[in-house]
Scaffold this motif. Structure first.
Motif, PDB file in Angstrom:
ATOM      1  N   GLU A 112       0.819  -1.206   0.000  1.00 48.49           N
ATOM      2  CA  GLU A 112       0.000   0.000   0.000  1.00 48.49           C
ATOM      3  C   GLU A 112       0.859   1.265   0.000  1.00 48.49           C
ATOM      4  OE1 GLU A 112      -0.608  -2.669   1.967  1.00 48.49           O
ATOM      5  OE2 GLU A 112      -2.267  -3.301   0.669  1.00 48.49           O
ATOM      6  N   HIS A 113       2.065   1.185   0.562  1.00 54.04           N
ATOM      7  CA  HIS A 113       2.986   2.329   0.612  1.00 54.04           C
ATOM      8  C   HIS A 113       2.276   3.600   1.089  1.00 54.04           C
ATOM      9  CE1 HIS A 113       5.954  -0.188  -1.227  1.00 54.04           C
ATOM     10  NE2 HIS A 113       5.261  -0.321  -2.345  1.00 54.04           N
ATOM     11  N   ALA A 114       1.560   3.467   2.194  1.00 56.29           N
ATOM     12  CA  ALA A 114       0.817   4.610   2.733  1.00 56.29           C
ATOM     13  C   ALA A 114       1.771   5.745   3.080  1.00 56.29           C
ATOM     14  CB  ALA A 114       0.025   4.185   3.969  1.00 56.29           C
ATOM     15  N   PRO A 115       1.410   6.986   2.808  1.00 57.17           N
ATOM     16  CA  PRO A 115       2.328   8.108   3.068  1.00 57.17           C
ATOM     17  C   PRO A 115       2.756   8.202   4.520  1.00 57.17           C
ATOM     18  CG  PRO A 115       0.489   8.813   1.691  1.00 57.17           C
ATOM     19  CD  PRO A 115       0.165   7.431   2.149  1.00 57.17           C
ATOM     20  N   THR A 116       1.861   7.864   5.455  1.00 56.07           N
ATOM     21  CA  THR A 116       2.173   8.035   6.879  1.00 56.07           C
ATOM     22  C   THR A 116       1.889   6.756   7.664  1.00 56.07           C
ATOM     23  OG1 THR A 116      -0.042   8.936   7.251  1.00 56.07           O
ATOM     24  CG2 THR A 116       1.745  10.518   6.837  1.00 56.07           C
ATOM     25  N   ASP A 117       2.359   5.624   7.178  1.00 62.69           N
ATOM     26  CA  ASP A 117       2.162   4.362   7.888  1.00 62.69           C
ATOM     27  C   ASP A 117       2.902   4.417   9.226  1.00 62.69           C
ATOM     28  OD1 ASP A 117       2.055   1.752   8.821  1.00 62.69           O
ATOM     29  OD2 ASP A 117       2.256   0.882   6.821  1.00 62.69           O
ATOM     30  N   PRO A 118       2.195   4.313  10.364  1.00 59.41           N
ATOM     31  CA  PRO A 118       2.873   4.408  11.668  1.00 59.41           C
ATOM     32  C   PRO A 118       3.816   3.252  11.943  1.00 59.41           C
ATOM     33  CG  PRO A 118       0.577   3.769  11.945  1.00 59.41           C
ATOM     34  CD  PRO A 118       0.739   4.132  10.504  1.00 59.41           C
ATOM     35  N   LEU A 119       3.680   2.148  11.220  1.00 61.02           N
ATOM     36  CA  LEU A 119       4.567   0.998  11.434  1.00 61.02           C
ATOM     37  C   LEU A 119       5.882   1.133  10.665  1.00 61.02           C
ATOM     38  CD1 LEU A 119       1.974  -1.925  11.194  1.00 61.02           C
ATOM     39  CD2 LEU A 119       2.806  -0.747  13.238  1.00 61.02           C
ATOM     40  N   LEU A 167       3.152 -11.813 -11.711  1.00 60.61           N
ATOM     41  CA  LEU A 167       4.019 -10.897 -10.974  1.00 60.61           C
ATOM     42  C   LEU A 167       4.091  -9.542 -11.669  1.00 60.61           C
ATOM     43  CD1 LEU A 167       6.005 -10.299  -8.685  1.00 60.61           C
ATOM     44  CD2 LEU A 167       7.831 -11.249 -10.121  1.00 60.61           C
ATOM     45  N   LEU A 168       4.168  -9.547 -12.992  1.00 63.69           N
ATOM     46  CA  LEU A 168       4.175  -8.276 -13.730  1.00 63.69           C
ATOM     47  C   LEU A 168       2.910  -7.474 -13.448  1.00 63.69           C
ATOM     48  CD1 LEU A 168       5.400  -6.406 -15.950  1.00 63.69           C
ATOM     49  CD2 LEU A 168       4.038  -7.727 -17.594  1.00 63.69           C
ATOM     50  N   HIS A 169       1.750  -8.136 -13.503  1.00 59.45           N
ATOM     51  CA  HIS A 169       0.486  -7.441 -13.229  1.00 59.45           C
ATOM     52  C   HIS A 169       0.477  -6.891 -11.807  1.00 59.45           C
ATOM     53  CE1 HIS A 169      -1.258 -10.552 -16.283  1.00 59.45           C
ATOM     54  NE2 HIS A 169      -0.544  -9.619 -16.880  1.00 59.45           N
ATOM     55  N   ARG A 170       1.016  -7.674 -10.885  1.00 62.13           N
ATOM     56  CA  ARG A 170       1.037  -7.248  -9.483  1.00 62.13           C
ATOM     57  C   ARG A 170       1.941  -6.027  -9.281  1.00 62.13           C
ATOM     58  NH1 ARG A 170       3.110 -11.233  -4.597  1.00 62.13           N
ATOM     59  NH2 ARG A 170       2.870  -9.760  -2.858  1.00 62.13           N
ATOM     60  N   LEU A 171       3.124  -6.037  -9.895  1.00 62.42           N
ATOM     61  CA  LEU A 171       4.052  -4.918  -9.739  1.00 62.42           C
ATOM     62  C   LEU A 171       3.504  -3.648 -10.383  1.00 62.42           C
ATOM     63  CD1 LEU A 171       7.461  -6.730 -10.434  1.00 62.42           C
ATOM     64  CD2 LEU A 171       6.586  -5.947  -8.229  1.00 62.42           C
ATOM     65  N   GLU A 223       0.618  -2.293  -8.384  1.00 54.68           N
ATOM     66  CA  GLU A 223       1.072  -1.608  -7.172  1.00 54.68           C
ATOM     67  C   GLU A 223       1.545  -0.200  -7.491  1.00 54.68           C
ATOM     68  OE1 GLU A 223       4.896  -2.067  -4.210  1.00 54.68           O
ATOM     69  OE2 GLU A 223       3.686  -3.866  -4.602  1.00 54.68           O
ATOM     70  N   HIS A 224       2.339  -0.054  -8.550  1.00 53.09           N
ATOM     71  CA  HIS A 224       2.873   1.268  -8.880  1.00 53.09           C
ATOM     72  C   HIS A 224       1.803   2.211  -9.432  1.00 53.09           C
ATOM     73  CE1 HIS A 224       6.736  -0.197  -7.919  1.00 53.09           C
ATOM     74  NE2 HIS A 224       6.973  -0.856  -9.036  1.00 53.09           N
ATOM     75  N   LEU A 225       0.836   1.658 -10.151  1.00 51.24           N
ATOM     76  CA  LEU A 225      -0.215   2.491 -10.746  1.00 51.24           C
ATOM     77  C   LEU A 225      -1.365   2.761  -9.782  1.00 51.24           C
ATOM     78  CD1 LEU A 225      -0.288   0.771 -14.242  1.00 51.24           C
ATOM     79  CD2 LEU A 225       0.339   3.162 -13.835  1.00 51.24           C
ATOM     80  N   GLY A 226      -1.404   2.041  -8.667  1.00 52.47           N
ATOM     81  CA  GLY A 226      -2.499   2.218  -7.722  1.00 52.47           C
ATOM     82  C   GLY A 226      -3.805   1.615  -8.197  1.00 52.47           C
ATOM     83  N   VAL A 227      -3.727   0.519  -8.975  1.00 53.77           N
ATOM     84  CA  VAL A 227      -4.934  -0.138  -9.502  1.00 53.77           C
ATOM     85  C   VAL A 227      -4.826  -1.634  -9.229  1.00 53.77           C
ATOM     86  CG1 VAL A 227      -5.188   1.605 -11.310  1.00 53.77           C
ATOM     87  CG2 VAL A 227      -3.958  -0.520 -11.809  1.00 53.77           C
ATOM     88  N   PRO A 228      -5.934  -2.379  -9.256  1.00 54.61           N
ATOM     89  CA  PRO A 228      -5.871  -3.831  -9.069  1.00 54.61           C
ATOM     90  C   PRO A 228      -5.094  -4.504 -10.192  1.00 54.61           C
ATOM     91  CG  PRO A 228      -8.110  -3.022  -8.773  1.00 54.61           C
ATOM     92  CD  PRO A 228      -7.327  -1.883  -9.344  1.00 54.61           C
ATOM     93  N   PRO A 229      -4.396  -5.593  -9.913  1.00 52.75           N
ATOM     94  CA  PRO A 229      -3.656  -6.303 -10.958  1.00 52.75           C
ATOM     95  C   PRO A 229      -4.540  -6.743 -12.121  1.00 52.75           C
ATOM     96  CG  PRO A 229      -3.005  -7.096  -8.786  1.00 52.75           C
ATOM     97  CD  PRO A 229      -4.173  -6.184  -8.574  1.00 52.75           C
TER      98      PRO A 229
END
Length: 701
Positions: A148-155, A391-395, A398-404
């Motif tokens: 998810e690469h959230a901007p402010t993930d507290p973890l 894996l390509l669809h997943r990557l 993730e970068h485009l912010g859309v489902p694989p």
């Protein structure tokens, strides 16, 4: 090539750390860990219900628990014996944290068995020769993140409690013969670093697989490609580079690459050749917007501009796209750190490893990449093809912010990787075209690939050629006045190499230096003798880091810092003056056009250029002093740049190293408060240094 019964693709640190814990919990006899950086305090599992559970799964605590509760289990760790350049970003005293302070069956070796300026860059974990991980992820701080690469993930916090930007990387998990091969690779590295052979673990009758890790590929062959530099009697291994050449040449429809750095002349040439063909694959590169830290931005991002310009000039048919992953709402202009090293081609070829697209990764640093390929006619090929395309669809998703699934549908509809990405790009989290340039404060004259991103070890003759005997200008005349300076400088180069690789390296070690220091204790001339020893040692090319560590062990934090910093500056001054006495004009004539251009660039950039050179593992400290003395750089800029460049490393080695050492030996509140005070001083100094450099950039903009 090795057989692999199961393989899993682990995207981002949260997946990898979780799988690492599950795999290690299956261990019976051996766990091998090799890395560029390893941090005992990194949290492997996060977001657990109880804080004490997270403490249990800090790396050092977790390994201790495994060794203590499993008789017969030995854990061996190879950590790169890093250069001073990285002192501020690594855990201090790893020998204590993962050696002396751990169970007696946890063994740590600092791996320094590599050529000058090279590093141990493989990231490998092997469990019982049955399971193995490889890829771009080290077990260290600032690596954990979720897709998810959230901007402010507290973890997403360092062990010290500092928030860091999103981080993306990929690791692969394999079993079977492929894991056994990586186990043998680790044992060979242990022999090189330690001089001792590890016993091969007894074969297991069961076939362990970590709980909760999905299997993405089954019953396939795994290719293991390495980069190993020439060193001592070992011949170089450049399988990584050859595999890039062959896989790029074989691609027909598309090539997708994720890489932290892109500065490799060789890989750029392979891609340019593909782009020039009338009919060839689309080529998509995903790279970080910028490297973290002013040093990497000035060096690696500056070199990247040249390589990308070459690619764009070769793109006669419009088949090239270069993107960076954009995450909105990050603070202070931060960007996602894309750290992965992945290549996918035509849904039938996949490589995941540690090698960046840099010259270093092709021939200088130790690297390990794993590759899978669909073989024509293989009955199981379709399943592997689906795993690779998945894996390509997943990557991309993730970068485009859309489902694989949207990526898969777009590729099915258009048949084009570029068209699919362009159709799915948006204003939020997405991929954006990279139009980067080198930082304005960087002079292109100092961005020399052979110096800043070398592709092979600097042998003695190469080092001499680089600094002194470049191609002569047509008008140059050799005169007797040049012979003596040249011979003296060659003698200094030989002395520097002897401390690192020759018999002097065995004679001089930390024990002998500390014994020498103790003999000076109590003398009324002790301060002068210590500073004199540091100064003379610098002139005689004794490794500066070794001397500073010895000082830190002999004295308290304030005294050791005063001695180390003052001695470093005195040694720098002595070397500068000696370089001038040997003769500026003769040395400049001997140097050739390349070094004279570098010298003039250093003079123009002044303080900032000198600080940059001090933080690059280009040449020994004493040799840099001599070159600077014979260069165009002004003494004032030289001295201030040296002070700024040396300050972070000296602080880390003396103040923080001593405080943490006493904190471990005597964990009292006084020592805790002292360690916090030292850390505060170092942060204040780092803030001042960054502010000073930023002001200099603005003045030159």
């Amino acid at each position: 090539m090795a057989k692999c019964s199961r393989a899993a693709f682990l995207v981002d640190g949260a997946d990898y750390f979780r799988a690492f814990v599950a795999a290690c919990e299956t261990a019976r006899r051996s766990i091998y860990i090799a890395g560029w950086d390893i941090n005992s305090r990194v949290k492997l599992l996060r977001g657990l219900p109880r804080a004490e559970d997270e403490e249990k799964y800090r790396l050092g605590n977790f390994l201790n628990h495994l060794a203590r509760n499993r008789p017969g289990l030995h854990i061996h760790i190879l950590d790169w014996d890093f250069a001073m350049l990285y002192a501020m970003e690594r855990e201090m005293l790893p020998v204590v944290k993962l050696g002396w302070a751990t169970h007696h069956r946890v063994h740590l070796v600092m791996d320094d068995d590599h050529p000058l300026t090279a590093s141990q860059h493989q990231k490998i974990v092997v469990v019982d020769d049955c399971l193995a991980f490889s890829g771009g992820l080290d077990l260290t701080h600032s690596r954990w993140d979720t897709p998810e690469h959230a901007p402010t993930d507290p973890l997403r916090m360092t062990p010290g409690g500092t928030h860091y930007p999103p981080f993306h990387d990929v690791q692969i998990l394999v079993d079977g013969d492929a894991a056994a091969c990586l186990g043998e690779l680790f044992r060979q590295r242990w022999i090189w670093a330690k001089g001792k052979r590890l016993p091969k673990p007894e074969p297991r009758k069961d076939s362990p697989w970590p709980w909760g890790v999905p299997v993405h590929a089954r019953d396939t062959r795994m290719g293991i490609s390495l980069t190993l530099p020439a060193y001592k009697l070992r011949k170089p291994v450049r399988q990584v580079e050859r595999l890039f050449r062959d896989s790029i040449a074989a691609a027909k429809r598309y090539i997708y690459i994720e890489t932290q750095y892109f500065t490799s002349d060789a890989v750029c040439g392979f891609l340019c050749e593909s782009l020039r063909r009338p009919l060839g694959p689309e080529i998509m590169l995903a790279v970080p917007f910028r490297s973290p830290g002013w040093l990497e931005q000035g060096v690696m991002d500056g070199l990247r501009v040249r390589v990308l310009d070459r690619l764009r000039e070769a793109d006669h048919h419009g088949r090239l796209r270069v993107y960076y992953p954009y995450v909105p709402d990050l603070d202070h202009g931060a960007s996602m750190h894309l750290h992965s090293k992945v290549m996918i081609a035509d849904d039938c070829f996949l490589r995941i490893g540690s090698a960046n697209l840099s010259n270093r990764s092709m021939g200088l640093d130790s690297e390990c990449d794993l590759a899978l390929e669909c073989i024509p006619g293989d009955p199981d090929g379709e399943a592997l093809r689906e795993a690779i395309s998945g894996l390509l669809h997943r990557l991309l998703g993730e970068h485009l912010g859309v489902p694989p699934g949207l990526v898969a549908a777009g590729l099915e509809e258009t048949g084009s990787l570029i068209a699919t990405v362009e159709a799915l790009r948006n204003e939020g989290r997405s991929l954006r075209p990279l139009e980067s340039a080198a930082p304005e404060w960087v002079d292109p004259d100092i961005l020399d690939h052979s110096l800043l991103d070398p592709e092979k070890p600097m042998a003695m003759d190469r080092l001499i050629d680089m600094f002194f005997f470049d191609t002569p200008e047509p008008t140059r005349r050799w005169r007797a006045a040049y012979v003596l300076p040249a011979l003296l400088l060659l003698a200094f180069i030989g002395l520097a190499l002897a401390w690192k690789f020759g018999p002097l390296a065995e004679w001089l070690d930390l024990d002998s230096l500390t014994a020498l220091g103790r003999s000076l204790r109590g003398s009324p001339l002790e301060p002068l003798l210590v500073l004199g020893a540091l100064t003379v040692g610098s002139v005689l090319m004794v490794p500066i880091t070794l001397m500073l560590v010895a000082v830190a062990l002999l004295y308290g934090p304030i005294t050791s810092f005063a001695y180390a910093f003052s001695g470093s500056l005195l040694g720098a001054i002595a070397g500068y003056l000696l370089g001038g006495l040997l003769g500026k004009d003769p040395l400049r004539n001997l140097a050739g056009r390349r070094i004279n251009r570098l010298s003039r660039a250093m003079a123009r950039q002044g303080v900032l250029a000198m600080a940059l050179v001090r933080n690059l593992p280009v040449a020994p400290f004493g040799l840099v002093n001599l070159i600077a003395g014979a260069s165009h750089i002004h003494f004032r800029d030289y001295l201030l740049g040296t002070a700024l460049g040396m300050l972070p490393g000296v602080l880390a080695i003396t103040l923080l190293g001593d405080s943490l050492g006493r904190l471990i030996r005597q964990p009292s509140w006084t020592n805790v408060l002292l360690a916090l005070a030292v850390i505060g001083c170092i942060l204040l100094a780092a803030w001042w240094l960054r502010r000073r450099l930023a002001q200099r950039e603005q003045e030159q903009a």
